[in-house]
Design a protein around this motif. Sequence first.
Motif, PDB file in Angstrom:
ATOM      1  N   ALA A 233     -14.058  45.448  40.781  1.00  0.00           N
ATOM      2  CA  ALA A 233     -13.624  44.194  40.172  1.00  0.00           C
ATOM      3  C   ALA A 233     -12.704  43.464  41.139  1.00  0.00           C
ATOM      4  N   TYR A 234     -12.781  42.136  41.119  1.00  0.00           N
ATOM      5  CA  TYR A 234     -12.017  41.312  42.058  1.00  0.00           C
ATOM      6  C   TYR A 234     -10.822  40.710  41.332  1.00  0.00           C
ATOM      7  N   LEU A 235      -9.637  40.791  41.938  1.00  0.00           N
ATOM      8  CA  LEU A 235      -8.432  40.201  41.358  1.00  0.00           C
ATOM      9  C   LEU A 235      -8.270  38.782  41.891  1.00  0.00           C
ATOM     10  N   HIS A 236      -8.517  37.798  41.049  1.00  0.00           N
ATOM     11  CA  HIS A 236      -8.360  36.398  41.449  1.00  0.00           C
ATOM     12  C   HIS A 236      -6.879  36.056  41.540  1.00  0.00           C
ATOM     13  N   ALA A 237      -6.512  35.406  42.616  1.00  0.00           N
ATOM     14  CA  ALA A 237      -5.115  35.053  42.889  1.00  0.00           C
ATOM     15  C   ALA A 237      -4.247  36.301  42.994  1.00  0.00           C
ATOM     16  N   GLY A 238      -4.874  37.456  43.196  1.00  0.00           N
ATOM     17  CA  GLY A 238      -4.136  38.701  43.322  1.00  0.00           C
ATOM     18  C   GLY A 238      -3.453  39.150  42.054  1.00  0.00           C
ATOM     19  N   LEU A 239      -3.833  38.559  40.901  1.00  0.00           N
ATOM     20  CA  LEU A 239      -3.136  38.858  39.652  1.00  0.00           C
ATOM     21  C   LEU A 239      -4.034  39.439  38.579  1.00  0.00           C
ATOM     22  N   LEU A 240      -5.091  38.717  38.249  1.00  0.00           N
ATOM     23  CA  LEU A 240      -5.917  39.071  37.102  1.00  0.00           C
ATOM     24  C   LEU A 240      -7.387  39.119  37.490  1.00  0.00           C
ATOM     25  N   THR A 241      -8.153  39.899  36.736  1.00  0.00           N
ATOM     26  CA  THR A 241      -9.596  39.886  36.900  1.00  0.00           C
ATOM     27  C   THR A 241     -10.161  38.633  36.233  1.00  0.00           C
ATOM     28  N   ALA A 242     -11.442  38.382  36.458  1.00  0.00           N
ATOM     29  CA  ALA A 242     -12.075  37.214  35.840  1.00  0.00           C
ATOM     30  C   ALA A 242     -12.037  37.314  34.318  1.00  0.00           C
ATOM     31  N   ASP A 243     -12.235  38.518  33.780  1.00  0.00           N
ATOM     32  CA  ASP A 243     -12.149  38.705  32.326  1.00  0.00           C
ATOM     33  C   ASP A 243     -10.757  38.344  31.814  1.00  0.00           C
ATOM     34  N   GLN A 244      -9.729  38.759  32.531  1.00  0.00           N
ATOM     35  CA  GLN A 244      -8.361  38.476  32.102  1.00  0.00           C
ATOM     36  C   GLN A 244      -8.052  36.979  32.190  1.00  0.00           C
ATOM     37  N   TRP A 245      -8.488  36.342  33.269  1.00  0.00           N
ATOM     38  CA  TRP A 245      -8.274  34.899  33.377  1.00  0.00           C
ATOM     39  C   TRP A 245      -8.996  34.163  32.254  1.00  0.00           C
ATOM     40  N   ALA A 246     -10.230  34.575  31.973  1.00  0.00           N
ATOM     41  CA  ALA A 246     -10.985  33.947  30.883  1.00  0.00           C
ATOM     42  C   ALA A 246     -10.255  34.120  29.558  1.00  0.00           C
ATOM     43  N   GLY A 247      -9.709  35.321  29.315  1.00  0.00           N
ATOM     44  CA  GLY A 247      -8.971  35.565  28.083  1.00  0.00           C
ATOM     45  C   GLY A 247      -7.709  34.737  27.991  1.00  0.00           C
ATOM     46  N   ALA A 248      -6.968  34.642  29.096  1.00  0.00           N
ATOM     47  CA  ALA A 248      -5.713  33.889  29.091  1.00  0.00           C
ATOM     48  C   ALA A 248      -5.958  32.404  28.851  1.00  0.00           C
ATOM     49  N   VAL A 249      -6.897  31.834  29.583  1.00  0.00           N
ATOM     50  CA  VAL A 249      -7.190  30.407  29.440  1.00  0.00           C
ATOM     51  C   VAL A 249      -7.747  30.105  28.060  1.00  0.00           C
ATOM     52  N   ALA A 250      -8.661  30.959  27.577  1.00  0.00           N
ATOM     53  CA  ALA A 250      -9.260  30.736  26.261  1.00  0.00           C
ATOM     54  C   ALA A 250      -8.217  30.799  25.155  1.00  0.00           C
ATOM     55  N   ALA A 251      -7.311  31.764  25.221  1.00  0.00           N
ATOM     56  CA  ALA A 251      -6.277  31.893  24.190  1.00  0.00           C
ATOM     57  C   ALA A 251      -5.412  30.644  24.127  1.00  0.00           C
ATOM     58  N   LEU A 253      -6.202  27.507  25.212  1.00  0.00           N
ATOM     59  CA  LEU A 253      -6.977  26.340  24.773  1.00  0.00           C
ATOM     60  C   LEU A 253      -7.300  26.410  23.282  1.00  0.00           C
ATOM     61  N   LEU A 254      -7.694  27.583  22.811  1.00  0.00           N
ATOM     62  CA  LEU A 254      -8.032  27.717  21.393  1.00  0.00           C
ATOM     63  C   LEU A 254      -6.805  27.564  20.512  1.00  0.00           C
ATOM     64  N   HIS A 255      -5.664  28.061  20.974  1.00  0.00           N
ATOM     65  CA  HIS A 255      -4.425  27.888  20.206  1.00  0.00           C
ATOM     66  C   HIS A 255      -4.054  26.409  20.131  1.00  0.00           C
ATOM     67  N   ALA A 256      -4.179  25.712  21.252  1.00  0.00           N
ATOM     68  CA  ALA A 256      -3.883  24.276  21.253  1.00  0.00           C
ATOM     69  C   ALA A 256      -4.843  23.525  20.333  1.00  0.00           C
ATOM     70  N   LEU A 257      -6.119  23.912  20.350  1.00  0.00           N
ATOM     71  CA  LEU A 257      -7.110  23.273  19.486  1.00  0.00           C
ATOM     72  C   LEU A 257      -6.814  23.541  18.018  1.00  0.00           C
ATOM     73  N   SER A 258      -6.379  24.754  17.710  1.00  0.00           N
ATOM     74  CA  SER A 258      -6.033  25.092  16.324  1.00  0.00           C
ATOM     75  C   SER A 258      -4.825  24.299  15.846  1.00  0.00           C
ATOM     76  N   LEU A 259      -3.821  24.150  16.707  1.00  0.00           N
ATOM     77  CA  LEU A 259      -2.641  23.357  16.349  1.00  0.00           C
ATOM     78  C   LEU A 259      -3.014  21.897  16.136  1.00  0.00           C
ATOM     79  N   SER A 260      -3.885  21.378  17.002  1.00  0.00           N
ATOM     80  CA  SER A 260      -4.318  19.987  16.863  1.00  0.00           C
ATOM     81  C   SER A 260      -5.067  19.770  15.554  1.00  0.00           C
ATOM     82  N   SER A 261      -5.934  20.720  15.198  1.00  0.00           N
ATOM     83  CA  SER A 261      -6.689  20.609  13.948  1.00  0.00           C
ATOM     84  C   SER A 261      -5.759  20.700  12.747  1.00  0.00           C
ATOM     85  N   ALA A 262      -4.755  21.572  12.842  1.00  0.00           N
ATOM     86  CA  ALA A 262      -3.800  21.708  11.734  1.00  0.00           C
ATOM     87  C   ALA A 262      -3.013  20.421  11.528  1.00  0.00           C
ATOM     88  N   ARG A 263      -2.589  19.805  12.635  1.00  0.00           N
ATOM     89  CA  ARG A 263      -1.864  18.537  12.519  1.00  0.00           C
ATOM     90  C   ARG A 263      -2.747  17.445  11.924  1.00  0.00           C
TER      91      ARG A 263
END
Length: 273
Positions: A233-251, A253-263
């Motif tokens: 597995a490759y560590l992008h930016a020397g920090l996280l794997t692609a799966d981890q980056w996908a999880g971090a970004v998705a969490a 964006l989805l949290h922001a989308l949920s807050l926007s929908s709630a408002r």
Amino acid sequence: MAKARRGADTMLSMSLPLTMALTIKLLFWTAALLVFVRLAARQSGELEAGTRRWSGALLLGALLGSKLVFFLGHPDRVGARDDAANQLLWWISGNSTIGALLGGYLALCLSEGLQRARRLADALATPVASALLILSLGTFFWALRGNGYGSATNLPTGVDFGDGVARHPVMLYEAVCLGLVIWLQHHRQTFSAWRSGLGHAFLIGYSLLVLISGFLKPPFGTPLLLEAIDPAAYLHAGLLTADQWAGAVAALLLHALSLSSARSGKVDSSGAG
């Protein structure tokens, strides 16, 4: 590592022959599929309308998302000069669960619109979580055949998957978390925050699970067993794997989308009042 090896006599040992491991893997995949189909059938009210269109979009998005995130995690393997059989096997077998979930949801949003996609995600949350729970348990039996094992540990939970080292049973940690998610889904009426937006809540929770559990896995080098075909597995930016980056970004964006929908819902309710 040395301490982990010295504790090998007291830890649980889990090493199976390749044929048995593959047989068990097939059984768990079959069980996961059957459970998903059965639980999804109970959600017929929301899932029946336009089944062919949304299911086609879901499958295509899941396939593309799974392959994309996996290939981003292994850029050195893309275009590698292997023999045709190994290259084909790698392209077929290489998948990312978080990539499949996010790709499928994005495809639903593009095909059905955001509101309809959220309702579909709500209906599919429990079937998907249940299937992933079964697959996590199954991974326990073929951990060293791929990149599913954890890093060395001295904790009592350490398991010898066949190389004589006590390792974090990451797949069991994930199974416990998925079991908790399923319990919350079944008792969501008790938790006001979960009465709607169940799909988003599941996707955010699983994204964070992938991000956190990735730190309990070692930097993957040469497969520990010859039958393992997953590359390093490759560590992008020397920090996280692609799966981890996908999880971090998705969490995020989805949290922001949920807050926007709630408002938006609060504004609509106040306007109606």
